[in-house]
Design a protein around this motif. Sequence first.
Motif, PDB file in Angstrom:
ATOM      1  N   TYR A 159     -24.023 -35.327 -18.401  1.00 29.63           N
ATOM      2  CA  TYR A 159     -24.183 -36.159 -19.590  1.00 29.63           C
ATOM      3  C   TYR A 159     -24.284 -37.639 -19.225  1.00 29.63           C
TER       4      TYR A 159
ATOM      5  N   LYS B 121     -20.190 -31.675 -27.325  1.00 24.82           N
ATOM      6  CA  LYS B 121     -20.854 -31.510 -28.619  1.00 24.82           C
ATOM      7  C   LYS B 121     -20.030 -32.088 -29.764  1.00 24.82           C
ATOM      8  N   GLU B 122     -18.731 -32.162 -29.570  1.00 23.81           N
ATOM      9  CA  GLU B 122     -17.845 -32.656 -30.623  1.00 23.81           C
ATOM     10  C   GLU B 122     -17.703 -34.171 -30.600  1.00 23.81           C
ATOM     11  N   ARG B 123     -18.446 -34.839 -29.713  1.00 24.37           N
ATOM     12  CA  ARG B 123     -18.355 -36.282 -29.569  1.00 24.37           C
ATOM     13  C   ARG B 123     -19.710 -36.953 -29.759  1.00 24.37           C
ATOM     14  N   THR B 124     -19.675 -38.210 -30.108  1.00 19.30           N
ATOM     15  CA  THR B 124     -20.921 -38.950 -30.337  1.00 19.30           C
ATOM     16  C   THR B 124     -21.342 -39.694 -29.077  1.00 19.30           C
ATOM     17  N   ASN B 125     -22.615 -40.045 -29.047  1.00 19.92           N
ATOM     18  CA  ASN B 125     -23.178 -40.866 -27.963  1.00 19.92           C
ATOM     19  C   ASN B 125     -23.073 -40.215 -26.590  1.00 19.92           C
ATOM     20  N   LEU B 126     -23.162 -38.893 -26.566  1.00 20.59           N
ATOM     21  CA  LEU B 126     -23.248 -38.166 -25.308  1.00 20.59           C
ATOM     22  C   LEU B 126     -24.540 -37.356 -25.326  1.00 20.59           C
ATOM     23  N   TYR B 127     -25.333 -37.503 -24.266  1.00 20.47           N
ATOM     24  CA  TYR B 127     -26.639 -36.848 -24.215  1.00 20.47           C
ATOM     25  C   TYR B 127     -26.803 -36.183 -22.856  1.00 20.47           C
TER      26      TYR B 127
ATOM     27  N   SER C  67     -25.139 -41.694 -21.540  1.00 19.90           N
ATOM     28  CA  SER C  67     -24.928 -42.331 -22.843  1.00 19.90           C
ATOM     29  C   SER C  67     -26.219 -42.650 -23.589  1.00 19.90           C
ATOM     30  N   SER C  68     -27.369 -42.266 -23.015  1.00 21.23           N
ATOM     31  CA  SER C  68     -28.656 -42.558 -23.671  1.00 21.23           C
ATOM     32  C   SER C  68     -29.498 -41.290 -23.752  1.00 21.23           C
TER      33      SER C  68
ATOM     34  N   GLN D 288     -16.074 -40.550 -19.791  1.00 18.11           N
ATOM     35  CA  GLN D 288     -16.918 -40.744 -20.978  1.00 18.11           C
ATOM     36  C   GLN D 288     -16.948 -42.214 -21.406  1.00 18.11           C
TER      37      GLN D 288
END
Length: 273
Positions: A166, A231-237, A168-169, A213
Motif C-alpha cells: 500500500y 480496507k477499513e481505513r482511508t487514504n490507503l491505495y 498513500s496515492s 501507515q
Amino acid sequence: MDTDLLKTFLEVSRTRHFGRAAEALYLTQSAVSFRIRQLENQLGVSLFTRHRNNIRLTTAGERLLPYAESLMSTWQAAKKEVAHTTRHNEFSIGASASLWECMLSGWLARLYHQHDGMQFEARIAQRQSLVKQLHERQLDLLITTEAPKMDEFASQLLGSFSLALYCSSPETSKVGLNYLRLEWGPDFQQHESGLLAHDDVPMLTTSSAKIAQRLLPELKGCTWLPVQWAKERTNLYTVTDSPVLSRPLYAIWLQNSDKQNAIKEILRMSVLS
C-alpha cells in the motif's frame, strides 16, 4: 531473616515508642521488646538506645534502616507478584505490535465478552523474545505468522490473511516509492527482496502498522499491510504492480502448559473473523 522482626524494627524506629509500636502491630509491648532483642541478637549489635521514654536509633540502627525498608518493600512486591501469577483466571497472550493492531485487538475484545471474569494480558514484543517467554512459562499463548520449531511447543493453524503493498496515492507503481519495512517475521523477507536494490535499505523499519501507515505520505513510501485492515481505513491505495501475499497465523503454547483447558476455550473464538 524473619520479616516480622524487620517490620517491628521499622515500626519502633517510626514511632520511637515501644507501646505505640505494639498498638500499631496489634502486639503486646513485651512481644515488641522480645522481637527487637531477637533482631539485635541475630545482628550482634544494639539497634536502639533506651532511656525511659527517649528511644533513639543507634549508629547500627541508622545503618540498618534503609536496608530494612528495602527488604520489606522487596518482600511485599514478591508476595504480590506470586499471588498475581497464581490466579487461574489470568491469561497472557503475546504477539507483535502489527498483529495486535491489525487483527488481535478486536479478537481480544470478543474474548472479554465471551469469558466473563477472565483477566487478560496483551503483551507486545518481537517473536524471539516472546518464544523465550513462552518457554520460560512467563507467557501462556503466542500468536505469530511462523510455525513453531521446538518439540515442546504445541500449535494450531488459525487461518491465513492477505497482505498487499500500500501507498498513500492512487494509481501509483512501486517505481520511485521508498520502502517502509513493517516486520512480518524473518521468513517474510524473501518477499521483500524485489522491492529493494542490492545495496539499498528501507527508509523505515517498524513493528507498528499504525506508524507505517502514518508515515506513508511524508516519506512517499509503500509498505505491506493486511488487506482487510487497510480496507477499513482511508487514504490507503494498493501499489499497482504488486502481488497479494498470503500469510498463515498460528497459535503456539507449551505442550505441558497448566492452562490447556483455557487455551482450548480461548481458541474456539476465531481470530480472523
